[in-house]
Every structure is written in C-alpha cells, then in structure tokens.
Design an enzyme around this catalytic site. Structure first.
Site, short mmCIF file in Angstrom:
data_model
loop_
_atom_site.label_atom_id
_atom_site.label_comp_id
_atom_site.label_asym_id
_atom_site.label_seq_id
_atom_site.Cartn_x
_atom_site.Cartn_y
_atom_site.Cartn_z
N ASN A 171 -12.66 2.83 -5.32
CA ASN A 171 -11.23 3.15 -5.41
C ASN A 171 -10.72 3.74 -4.10
O ASN A 171 -11.43 4.44 -3.40
CB ASN A 171 -10.97 4.14 -6.55
CG ASN A 171 -11.38 3.56 -7.89
OD1 ASN A 171 -11.55 2.34 -7.99
ND2 ASN A 171 -11.53 4.41 -8.88
N CYS A 188 1.37 2.03 17.01
CA CYS A 188 0.38 2.86 17.71
C CYS A 188 0.81 2.92 19.18
O CYS A 188 1.38 1.94 19.70
CB CYS A 188 -0.98 2.19 17.56
SG CYS A 188 -2.31 3.10 18.37
N CYS A 214 -5.26 2.34 13.67
CA CYS A 214 -4.68 1.28 14.49
C CYS A 214 -5.34 -0.05 14.09
O CYS A 214 -6.54 -0.10 13.85
CB CYS A 214 -4.90 1.55 15.97
SG CYS A 214 -4.25 0.21 17.01
N ALA A 239 -13.30 5.90 -19.92
CA ALA A 239 -13.96 6.90 -19.08
C ALA A 239 -13.57 8.32 -19.46
O ALA A 239 -14.43 9.21 -19.51
CB ALA A 239 -13.62 6.63 -17.61
N TYR A 276 0.83 -1.22 0.00
CA TYR A 276 0.00 0.00 0.00
C TYR A 276 0.86 1.26 0.00
O TYR A 276 0.45 2.29 -0.55
CB TYR A 276 -1.00 -0.03 1.17
CG TYR A 276 -2.07 -1.07 0.91
CD1 TYR A 276 -3.09 -0.84 -0.01
CD2 TYR A 276 -2.02 -2.31 1.53
CE1 TYR A 276 -4.03 -1.81 -0.30
CE2 TYR A 276 -2.97 -3.29 1.26
CZ TYR A 276 -3.97 -3.04 0.34
OH TYR A 276 -4.90 -4.01 0.04
N HIS A 290 -14.38 1.10 -0.08
CA HIS A 290 -13.27 0.17 0.19
C HIS A 290 -12.10 0.83 0.91
O HIS A 290 -10.99 0.29 0.91
CB HIS A 290 -12.79 -0.47 -1.12
CG HIS A 290 -13.78 -1.46 -1.70
ND1 HIS A 290 -13.72 -1.93 -2.99
CD2 HIS A 290 -14.86 -2.07 -1.14
CE1 HIS A 290 -14.71 -2.79 -3.20
NE2 HIS A 290 -15.42 -2.87 -2.10
N SER A 342 -15.50 -4.05 -13.11
CA SER A 342 -15.75 -5.32 -13.79
C SER A 342 -17.04 -6.00 -13.32
O SER A 342 -17.47 -6.99 -13.91
CB SER A 342 -14.56 -6.27 -13.60
OG SER A 342 -14.34 -6.48 -12.22
P1 OAD Z 1 -11.43 -4.38 -11.94
O1 OAD Z 1 -9.96 -4.39 -12.19
O2 OAD Z 1 -12.09 -5.64 -11.56
O3 OAD Z 1 -12.18 -3.84 -13.23
C1 OAD Z 1 -11.75 -2.67 -13.88
C2 OAD Z 1 -12.70 -2.35 -14.99
O4 OAD Z 1 -12.29 -1.12 -15.57
C3 OAD Z 1 -12.73 -3.39 -16.11
O5 OAD Z 1 -14.06 -3.79 -16.36
C4 OAD Z 1 -12.17 -2.65 -17.33
O6 OAD Z 1 -12.82 -2.99 -18.54
C5 OAD Z 1 -12.46 -1.21 -16.96
N1 OAD Z 1 -11.55 -0.23 -17.56
C6 OAD Z 1 -10.26 -0.38 -17.96
N2 OAD Z 1 -9.78 0.77 -18.48
C7 OAD Z 1 -10.80 1.67 -18.42
C8 OAD Z 1 -10.95 3.03 -18.81
N3 OAD Z 1 -9.95 3.73 -19.38
N4 OAD Z 1 -12.15 3.64 -18.60
C9 OAD Z 1 -13.18 2.96 -18.03
N5 OAD Z 1 -13.09 1.67 -17.64
C10 OAD Z 1 -11.92 1.04 -17.84
O7 OAD Z 1 -11.69 -3.23 -10.87
P2 OAD Z 1 -12.96 -2.98 -9.93
O8 OAD Z 1 -14.21 -3.48 -10.58
O9 OAD Z 1 -12.91 -1.58 -9.50
O10 OAD Z 1 -11.29 -4.24 -3.91
O11 OAD Z 1 -12.62 -3.91 -8.71
C11 OAD Z 1 -13.48 -3.94 -7.61
C12 OAD Z 1 -12.69 -4.22 -6.37
O12 OAD Z 1 -11.90 -5.40 -6.56
C13 OAD Z 1 -11.65 -3.18 -6.01
O13 OAD Z 1 -12.19 -2.10 -5.30
C14 OAD Z 1 -10.68 -3.94 -5.19
C15 OAD Z 1 -10.56 -5.15 -6.07
O14 OAD Z 1 -10.11 -6.31 -5.50
C16 OAD Z 1 -10.54 -4.31 -2.81
O15 OAD Z 1 -9.35 -4.17 -2.81
C17 OAD Z 1 -11.34 -4.61 -1.57
#
Ligand code: OAD
Length: 255
Positions: A108, A156, A133, A243, A72, A125, A195
């Site tokens: 995000n 801490c 802590c 996007a 991180y 998230h 996704s």
């Molecule tokens: P993913 O990596 O699963 O999905 C990202 C999505 O963004 C995909 O569907 C891509 O097609 C799309 N993408 C890629 N480039 C893009 C662009 N330029 N404009 C728009 N879309 C684009 O990410 P998340 O769905 O956000 O959780 O993942 C959900 C959660 O899974 C995250 O918050 C994280 C992860 O594990 C934790 O860490 C708890």
C-alpha cells in the site's frame, strides 16, 4: 503439495509463537478497505474506474503527466484524512510487543500503518506522501516527504517534472534485498488483504514455503481476508474475515 485449510477466521486458534520467532507481515489494499480506501480489483475497485496503462505505468506518465498527477493527488487527499483501523493498530501493537522480530512489508502507498505506530516497515510499491524528480537518480532530487495537495505538477530545478514516489507497473519494487532477507529468516508469514495477483509480492509465500527452516520445520504461512486469494494453495491456512475483525484476534501475543 500440502493442502490449505480455508475457513472463517473464528474457527482458528490465535497464532502463538516462541520468544525467538520472527514474523513477516505482508499487507495489501484490503487492510485499508475499512479505512475507506477502494481496493484495486474488487468490484468497484480502482482498476475498474481507471486504466492501469494510463495512471500506473511510466508510459502513461510520459503520455499525460497531468492525468497521472491528478490521480495520485486525489488518493493523497483521501489519505490525508483517513484513519487507521483496528487491523493497522493490532499490527503496531504486535510490533510493540516483539520489536525487531517483526517486519512489515506493505504494497500500500497510504501511510495508515505509520499513523497507527508501525516503524519496521517497507513500502515496496512506494509512498503517496513522497515525491521525487522524474529524472532521479540522474537528478539528485530523490524521494522527499510531500504532503502538498496541489493538483498541478511541480517542476524540479533541474528542468524535469516532479512525479509521485510510486512504483508503477514495469518498475522495480523498493528494498527487495531487505525483503528477501526477512523472507529468509521468518518463522511466520502472514498476508493480509491482497488478491495474490501482482508479482513479486504474490510469490513471497512460495519463497517462504520452499525454504526449510533452521531446525527443519517449515515456516507457517497464513492468509487473512474475506475470500481466498489467487495464490491460496501456497498458504497453510486462509482465515476468512475482514481485516478489522480478524487481525486483532490473530496473534496470541496481543490478545
Ligand atoms: P487487490 O485489489 O488486488 O486485492 C485486495 C484484496 O483485499 C482482495 O483479495 C479482497 O478480497 C481483500 N479485501 C477486501 N476487503 C477486505 C477487508 N476488509 N479486509 C481484508 N481484506 C479485504 O489489492 P492488492 O492485492 O493489494 O500495485 O494489489 C496489489 C497491487 O496491485 C497494488 O499494490 C497495486 C495494484 O495494482 C501498484 O499500484 C504497483
């Protein structure tokens, strides 16, 4: 089940809404992709390079705190210099235009929405720029702003370690009650760059679609991203495009 229309974003009209309509926007990693952040599941994404079990679970933290902290710390260093893109700016402009009728829920952990000016935002998230802590709420040291780029884990005063303020797999997302209220009140539900594979966020669109709106009409659900997500069938429309290009032309109110 109604069928979803999937087409390049340019083939759709901008979303127009009345002066009382409420908009709920859910963003995922894709909204930050054009600001230089790796997504999680695309080819070359973070979960190809790191095991979820190692860096994104409470068990991983217990096993190897240094590894998790450094993971991180690397993301935080990247976020510190990253700049919001046109999609973040367009969402901030929409909020500026419609105020309290706008709600942003992001999966995000970066702060690019805030850097663009978004205010009405929940980080379900967690946030990279906060720590807490590991014993909270047992210890009173809850989430606090932390922009330090140290790569060694701070302690801490209670004797525990400080951990990233991130919701790991197996932990409960933040502010679900408020999110539920907003899902129950919105007229437009828009997901950008996610996704559709991580719950509960991936199920928000079904919550919205299942609801009969005040006057009987169903809230409209729109997805924006380069490809249809796993939960595409639950949306009315999938507007295909990055996007940074598609979001600035998405809403009639800010064109
Ligand atoms: P993913 O990596 O699963 O999905 C990202 C999505 O963004 C995909 O569907 C891509 O097609 C799309 N993408 C890629 N480039 C893009 C662009 N330029 N404009 C728009 N879309 C684009 O990410 P998340 O769905 O956000 O959780 O993942 C959900 C959660 O899974 C995250 O918050 C994280 C992860 O594990 C934790 O860490 C708890």
């Amino acid at each position: 089940m109604a069928s979803v229309r999937i087409a390049p974003y340019r083939e759709f009209e901008p979303i127009a809404f009345s002066s009382t309509a409420r908009v709920f926007v859910l963003t995922g990693a894709g909204v930050s992709a054009e600001s230089g952040f790796s997504t999680f599941r695309d080819s070359g994404g973070l979960w190809e390079k790191h095991r979820i079990e190692d860096v994104a679970t409470p068990e991983g933290w217990s096993r190897d705190r240094a590894l998790v902290w450094q993971f991180y710390a690397g993301l935080r260093a990247q976020a510190a210099t990253a700049k919001p893109n046109a999609a973040h700016h367009a969402l901030a402009a929409l909020e500026d235009e419609i105020g309290d009728r706008f709600f942003l829920c992001t999966q995000n952990v970066d702060d690019l929405h805030e850097k663009a000016g978004s205010i009405r935002i929940v980080h379900m998230h967690g946030e990279l720029m906060k720590s807490r802590c590991e014993r909270w709420p047992g210890c009173k040291q809850g989430p606090f702003p932390d922009t330090s780029l140290t790569t060694s884990i701070p302690s801490c005063p209670c004797g525990g370690y400080v951990r990233p303020h991130i919701v790991w797999f197996g932990e409960v997302p933040i502010e679900l009650d408020r999110i539920g209220d907003e899902l129950g009140a919105c007229d437009f539900f828009v997901t950008i760059g996610s996704s559709g594979s991580v719950y509960p966020a991936a199920g928000f669109v079904s919550v919205v679609r299942a609801r009969r709106h005040r006057g009987g009409a169903r809230p409209i659900a729109v997805y924006v991203g380069p490809e249809a997500p796993d939960n595409a069938e639950s949306f009315d429309e999938c507007r295909l495009g990055n996007a940074g290009e598609a979001v600035p032309t998405l809403f009639a109110a800010i064109r």
